[in-house]
Design a protein around this motif. Structure first.
Motif, PDB file in Angstrom:
ATOM      1  N   TYR A  86      -3.816  24.241 -35.787  1.00 40.83           N
ATOM      2  CA  TYR A  86      -3.453  25.419 -36.583  1.00 40.83           C
ATOM      3  C   TYR A  86      -2.010  25.789 -36.303  1.00 40.83           C
ATOM      4  CZ  TYR A  86      -8.347  25.501 -37.531  1.00 40.83           C
ATOM      5  OH  TYR A  86      -9.588  25.144 -37.944  1.00 40.83           O
ATOM      6  N   ASN A  88      -0.062  28.151 -37.046  1.00 37.99           N
ATOM      7  CA  ASN A  88       0.340  29.508 -36.687  1.00 37.99           C
ATOM      8  C   ASN A  88      -0.156  29.929 -35.309  1.00 37.99           C
ATOM      9  OD1 ASN A  88       1.976  30.327 -38.740  1.00 37.99           O
ATOM     10  ND2 ASN A  88       0.304  31.040 -40.034  1.00 37.99           N
ATOM     11  N   LEU A  89      -0.883  29.017 -34.646  1.00 35.21           N
ATOM     12  CA  LEU A  89      -1.344  29.325 -33.295  1.00 35.21           C
ATOM     13  C   LEU A  89      -0.569  28.470 -32.302  1.00 35.21           C
ATOM     14  CD1 LEU A  89      -5.243  29.390 -33.780  1.00 35.21           C
ATOM     15  CD2 LEU A  89      -3.599  31.208 -34.208  1.00 35.21           C
ATOM     16  N   TYR A  97      -9.276  27.835 -28.667  1.00 34.50           N
ATOM     17  CA  TYR A  97     -10.185  27.916 -29.820  1.00 34.50           C
ATOM     18  C   TYR A  97     -11.141  26.735 -29.830  1.00 34.50           C
ATOM     19  CZ  TYR A  97     -11.720  28.082 -34.707  1.00 34.50           C
ATOM     20  OH  TYR A  97     -12.466  28.127 -35.856  1.00 34.50           O
ATOM     21  N   ARG A 129       4.235  27.985 -31.260  1.00 33.70           N
ATOM     22  CA  ARG A 129       3.315  27.677 -32.345  1.00 33.70           C
ATOM     23  C   ARG A 129       3.426  26.189 -32.671  1.00 33.70           C
ATOM     24  NH1 ARG A 129       3.418  33.134 -36.098  1.00 33.70           N
ATOM     25  NH2 ARG A 129       3.175  34.535 -34.323  1.00 33.70           N
ATOM     26  N   ARG A 131       3.194  24.473 -35.184  1.00 35.98           N
ATOM     27  CA  ARG A 131       3.859  24.079 -36.427  1.00 35.98           C
ATOM     28  C   ARG A 131       5.087  23.212 -36.130  1.00 35.98           C
ATOM     29  NH1 ARG A 131       4.454  29.257 -39.576  1.00 35.98           N
ATOM     30  NH2 ARG A 131       5.398  29.727 -37.580  1.00 35.98           N
TER      31      ARG A 131
ATOM     32  N   ARG B   7     -12.283  35.576 -34.720  1.00 31.63           N
ATOM     33  CA  ARG B   7     -11.052  35.998 -34.041  1.00 31.63           C
ATOM     34  C   ARG B   7      -9.890  35.101 -34.394  1.00 31.63           C
ATOM     35  NH1 ARG B   7     -12.057  36.389 -27.938  1.00 31.63           N
ATOM     36  NH2 ARG B   7      -9.975  35.495 -27.979  1.00 31.63           N
ATOM     37  N   LYS B   8     -10.171  33.793 -34.421  1.00 24.92           N
ATOM     38  CA  LYS B   8      -9.100  32.843 -34.750  1.00 24.92           C
ATOM     39  C   LYS B   8      -8.677  32.997 -36.213  1.00 24.92           C
ATOM     40  CE  LYS B   8      -8.328  28.940 -36.988  1.00 24.92           C
ATOM     41  NZ  LYS B   8      -8.944  28.641 -38.278  1.00 24.92           N
ATOM     42  N   GLU B   9      -9.659  33.167 -37.112  1.00 31.23           N
ATOM     43  CA  GLU B   9      -9.328  33.350 -38.532  1.00 31.23           C
ATOM     44  C   GLU B   9      -8.437  34.568 -38.708  1.00 31.23           C
ATOM     45  OE1 GLU B   9     -10.016  31.513 -41.237  1.00 31.23           O
ATOM     46  OE2 GLU B   9     -10.833  30.044 -39.832  1.00 31.23           O
ATOM     47  N   ALA B  11      -6.523  36.076 -36.488  1.00 31.83           N
ATOM     48  CA  ALA B  11      -5.184  35.866 -35.929  1.00 31.83           C
ATOM     49  C   ALA B  11      -4.344  35.032 -36.898  1.00 31.83           C
ATOM     50  CB  ALA B  11      -5.287  35.162 -34.579  1.00 31.83           C
ATOM     51  N   GLU B  12      -4.969  33.994 -37.459  1.00 29.98           N
ATOM     52  CA  GLU B  12      -4.236  33.116 -38.365  1.00 29.98           C
ATOM     53  C   GLU B  12      -3.791  33.840 -39.624  1.00 29.98           C
ATOM     54  OE1 GLU B  12      -6.452  29.653 -39.491  1.00 29.98           O
ATOM     55  OE2 GLU B  12      -4.540  28.609 -39.375  1.00 29.98           O
ATOM     56  N   ARG B  15      -1.027  36.340 -38.965  1.00 29.44           N
ATOM     57  CA  ARG B  15       0.285  35.748 -38.674  1.00 29.44           C
ATOM     58  C   ARG B  15       0.917  35.104 -39.898  1.00 29.44           C
ATOM     59  NH1 ARG B  15      -0.720  32.810 -32.872  1.00 29.44           N
ATOM     60  NH2 ARG B  15      -1.434  34.681 -31.790  1.00 29.44           N
ATOM     61  N   ASP B  16       0.115  34.868 -40.897  1.00 32.59           N
ATOM     62  CA  ASP B  16       0.638  34.227 -42.103  1.00 32.59           C
ATOM     63  C   ASP B  16       1.545  35.204 -42.854  1.00 32.59           C
ATOM     64  OD1 ASP B  16       0.831  33.258 -44.837  1.00 32.59           O
ATOM     65  OD2 ASP B  16      -0.707  31.816 -44.247  1.00 32.59           O
TER      66      ASP B  16
END
Lengths: 233, 480
Positions: A86, A88-89, A97, A129, A131, B7-9, B11-12, B15-16
């Motif tokens: 991911y 953005n993480l 995760y 991140r 990315r 939680r991950k969704e 956060a994602e 942040r988008d």
């Protein structure tokens, strides 16, 4: 650990896999060679239960994959050609995760850092991140995910293609570590050199069949290439 | 497991880059709409209270005159609105706010706010309900259309599914994460709206305000849930995020813009309601020829005969009441039968249109939500109808009270045929007509009128969840 028994998969008229029998034990690095379309990825997909077999059985740790797909995935780690994360993480967040998804919620922040250390990810990259990551860095995080999952068996689908020789070498060293820890590793690859170097067993696939198996300590690099090319003609 | 994914969704999503500007826009619009609504509602209610007060005084201070003439002088009813009208002003912009109540005539409500505004502001007047009905679904779609299609395209879905989690947990987690992202945008605005209401010193019109707010919240949450699960379902079924977005935005335009207008047109075509002109002409003609074919003058002749026989008199001047007043009241009642039939037919046509629209709601979830929202806010046509009915009851009571007073107080004038044949009454007499008070329909009545809409909304939510569950089960993990 990984076992295929008369495993078949057909898509309409096309037989992607024609009765595969294969066994990968703990401590094995089994390299599957073969042209594109030979059935390597189909084999991996069947062990992951991403596709249903037409007939036959795939077992992980003795458990039938189609009967208990969620249980068998607990024992597996999967590293594809491109480890997708991911963007953005951060690496730590991605790792956390996937570790939690894999049922390991007990790790501390220090544990995650040490997993990333073990796979050789630069310390300053862990909180960036992903990315911005190169392919090599993403593959390392993929291995860290496998480590965190404490997987008994690894399924690798051309994990080193596109890596520069140094990164590819580092990756192989990681695989050897995992094998020494007792993992069973099944790796589809085009890299004959890497297969002979890292693997202890080699299987050559053609048109959905396993046409020959070799032990790497009984053959030379040149033998591997010659035998492989013989089958491809 | 679901919580981890959620939680991950979350956060994602947060942040988008999409989230920041859509959320900011949404908050800005919602707050502006609520403030504008609050300002509009406050000034409307101030005007209403002032006008109703003035007309009540006017009635009492109209000057000494004959009671029947006072009934001609008449009275006005001004429609008050409940506090939730600031959030959803429903049809109130386009329906009359005022009914003139006078002897012999039942009038339509007149003076709609839209008639007072410039052409531009007639369109797109901001209110909180509209933002939530139209823009909230778009926010959900923008934040959620990549949920599965995006992960499939990027390849992360294979990685996720290799971890050994069920597809249902993945759906649950994504739904929860997306819901959290939507709610942190919407909930603060809703709380601000509730604070507005709590701080108000405006009169509360209609009972059960807290229940109404709770039910509105449930209905809007269900509506958000419908779009949330539809978004996830389409994302799971679609070949690519692009395709998912196109399907979702198409559906959004269909339900939020095309269907409300189309449903209104269809229901009007199927159950036509007459134009004002033809309605008035038909009613006047009917009034002249009499309710069942006997003209009013003949009915009055019959009535006079009945009264004379009943009281055994040979001349109306010997009746024990003021005949002229009783005769006028009789004429009023004859006319009322005609009014009731004609106004009743229009009401029935509107009700049939409404029922048909409720059924069309099976095609577009915005329709049932809109109806429920207006109904609970007290701003729909049903409540407009109740206002007109209340005004008509008031009118009938006012006329009958004035005629009734005259019939008793002026007995001595029976048969007197001169300029002095006039009873003059004063403020004390006019005071037997209490000021007009609108009684909004009870909450239970509103709910019973909207059970179909609640059912349709629940159906949509169930269907959306089912589609999403089916979608993730059948979802391919491979990129096309």
């Amino acid at each position: 650990m990984l076992e295929a028994i008369n495993l078949r998969k057909s898509y309409g008229d096309h037989e992607a896999l024609q009765g595969l029998n294969l066994k990968v034990n703990a401590g094995d690095i089994y390299c599957l060679l073969g042209a594109n379309g030979a059935g390597k990825t189909t084999t991996i997909n069947l062990f992951l239960n991403f596709v249903e077999p037409t007939s036959g059985t795939a077992r992980v740790n003795g458990v039938d994959v189609t009967q208990n797909p969620l249980e068998t995935k607990r024992y597996l780690a999967y590293i594809p050609e491109q480890v997708m994360l991911y963007g953005n993480l951060t690496a730590i967040e991605n790792l956390e995760y996937f570790a939690r998804l894999g049922g390991h919620a007990g790790y501390s922040a220090a544990d995650y850092r040490s997993f990333l250390d073990r796979v050789g990810l630069q310390a300053n990259a862990a909180n960036l991140r992903v990315r911005t990551y190169s392919k090599g860095m993403r593959q390392k995080v993929g291995v860290a995910i496998a480590l965190a999952k404490q997987a008994k068996a690894l399924l690798l689908d051309e994990p080193t293609s596109g890596l520069d020789p140094k990164a590819s070498n580092e990756f192989s060293a990681l695989l050897l570590q995992l094998r020494n820890d007792g993992a069973a590793i099944l790796m589809a690859t085009h890299d004959l050199f890497r297969a002979k170097e890292t693997g202890n067993r080699i299987g050559i696939m053609k048109s959905g069949r396993l046409v020959q198996e070799l032990s790497t300590d009984e053959v030379s690099h040149a033998d591997v290439e010659r035998i492989y090319l013989e089958h491809m003609h | 497991m679901i919580r981890i994914i959620a939680r991950k969704e979350f956060a994602e999503i947060v942040r988008d880059g999409r989230f920041m500007w859509t959320a900011a826009l949404m908050v800005l619009l919602l707050l502006t709409a609520m403030l504008a609504g609050w300002q509009r509602h406050g000034s409307y209610m101030a005007t209403q209270a002032a006008a109703q007060g003035a007309t009540n005084t006017q009635w009492l201070k109209q000057g000494d005159k004959n009671p029947h003439t006072a009934a001609h002088y008449g009275n006005y009813a001004f429609k008050p609105l409940g506090p939730l009208a600031f959030f959803d002003n429903g049809v109130t912009n386009y329906t009359g706010t005022t009914v003139f109540m006078e002897a012999h005539k039942q009038n339509f409500a007149i003076a709609s706010p839209a008639a007072d505004t410039s052409a531009i502001s007639r369109f797109g007047e901001l209110n909180g309900a509209m933002i939530l009905q139209v823009l909230m679904p778009l926010l959900i779609i923008f934040l959620g259309f990549t949920a599965f299609a995006g992960e499939r395209e990027s390849g992360t879905i294979r990685q996720v599914m290799s971890m050994g989690i069920s597809r249902t947990s993945l759906l649950g987690g994504k739904a929860l994460g997306l819901a959290a992202a939507v709610l942190i945008v919407v909930v603060p605005c809703v709380i601000i709206g509730a604070v507005f209401i709590a701080m108000t010193d405006l009169p509360v019109v209609g009972e059960g305000l807290v229940t109404r707010i709770a039910l509105l919240t449930i209905a809007y949450l269900a509506y958000a849930g419908i779009f949330l699960f539809l978004t996830l379902a389409v994302s799971a079924w679609s070949r690519s995020p692009r395709a998912a977005l196109m399907v979702l935005v198409g559906f959004w335009a269909f339900t939020a813009f095309i269907m409300p207008k189309t449903a209104a047109e269809i229901s009007k075509a199927v159950h036509p309601s007459p134009s004002y002109g033809s309605f008035m002409a038909a009613m006047k003609a009917h009034q002249a020829r009499g309710f069942d074919g006997t003209p009013p003058w003949a009915e009055l002749g019959k009535f006079q005969g009945q009264m004379m026989r009943k009281y055994r008199v040979s001349d109306v001047k010997d009746l024990p009441f003021y005949w002229t007043a009783v005769r006028m009241q009789r004429l009023e009642e004859l006319d009322q039968r005609v009014f009731n039939q004609h106004f009743g037919a229009v009401t029935a046509a509107y009700a049939a249109q409404r029922r048909l629209q409720d059924r069309i709601g099976l095609l577009a979830p915005t329709l049932p939500l809109r109806s429920i929202s207006m109904g609970l806010a007290g701003t729909d046509l049903i409540q407009q109808q109740k206002f007109q009915d209340d005004a008509e009851s008031f009118r009938e009571a006012m006329v009958s009270k004035m005629n009734g007073y005259l019939s008793k107080a002026a007995v001595s004038l029976n048969g007197v045929n001169s300029a002095s044949n006039y009873l003059i009454a004063n403020e004390d007499v006019f005071a037997i007509v209490p000021p007009f008070r609108y009684q909004p329909p009870a909450l239970a009545t509103t709910l019973s009128e909207h059970w179909m809409n609640f059912a349709v909304l629940a159906f949509w939510l169930g269907a959306a969840i089912l589609l999403a569950l089916l979608g993730v089960q059948r979802m391919s993990l491979e990129r096309d």
